[in-house]
Design a protein around this motif. Sequence first.
Motif, PDB file in Angstrom:
ATOM      1  N   LEU A  78       0.837  -1.410  -0.134  1.00  0.00           N
ATOM      2  CA  LEU A  78       0.153  -0.063   0.022  1.00  0.00           C
ATOM      3  C   LEU A  78       0.695   1.127  -0.056  1.00  0.00           C
ATOM      4  O   LEU A  78       0.341   2.335  -0.369  1.00  0.00           O
ATOM      5  N   GLY A  96      -2.061   5.346  -2.200  1.00  0.00           N
ATOM      6  CA  GLY A  96      -3.511   6.125  -2.204  1.00  0.00           C
ATOM      7  C   GLY A  96      -3.402   7.557  -2.068  1.00  0.00           C
ATOM      8  O   GLY A  96      -2.342   8.016  -1.736  1.00  0.00           O
ATOM      9  N   ASP A 129      -3.615   4.603   4.046  1.00  0.00           N
ATOM     10  CA  ASP A 129      -2.869   3.620   3.729  1.00  0.00           C
ATOM     11  C   ASP A 129      -1.638   3.504   4.262  1.00  0.00           C
ATOM     12  O   ASP A 129      -0.870   2.699   4.877  1.00  0.00           O
ATOM     13  N   SER A 143      -8.281   0.849  -1.344  1.00  0.00           N
ATOM     14  CA  SER A 143      -6.872   1.157  -1.387  1.00  0.00           C
ATOM     15  C   SER A 143      -6.094   0.942  -2.718  1.00  0.00           C
ATOM     16  O   SER A 143      -6.560   0.045  -3.495  1.00  0.00           O
TER      17      SER A 143
END
Length: 174
Positions: A78, A96, A129, A143
């Motif tokens: 992420l 993100g 994230d 995400s």
Amino acid sequence: MSVKRVVVVGSGIAPAMAAIAIRRAFARGGVEVEWIETPDAGLLHRTVSGLPNLQAFHRLLGLSEAEVRRAAKGSFSLARPYAGFAPGADWWHSYGPIGRPFQSLPFAQYWIKAHGEGMPAAFDHFSRDAVACRNGRIAPGESAYGYHLDAADYAELLRAQAVRVGVMIAPDAA
């Protein structure tokens, strides 16, 4: 004059990606793609870190997300940590969004002003994230995510895909 044959030279991931992409883009026009595979110089890294836009490129290459994750022992990512650039300046680069726009201005402009006036919260503290990664969690749902892939297995998957789509692979004769 029209191009009838394209030759890609090299070993590993990048030439495989190029050969597959060219073949898939121009096969209908009769373009042949040959990949001259040079001797493997060894992989520079054991893993490949892929940004979220790699997902779209895989679709272009004709590879499903499940196939890539399974074949290359992939895991999700992420965000990416950055440490040691300056004392106390470690941070997470989130894939993100960070913050939300307010009154048609990007969040970053408000954060810069507040930080300059002494607000101690780091920029990445406003990314769901990045906060999830910092705490060893993965935020499910919407995400944006990238991958960590085993480099050798990923190269093998791409080579197999090159063969499937009709790339002719020849060893370097030099």
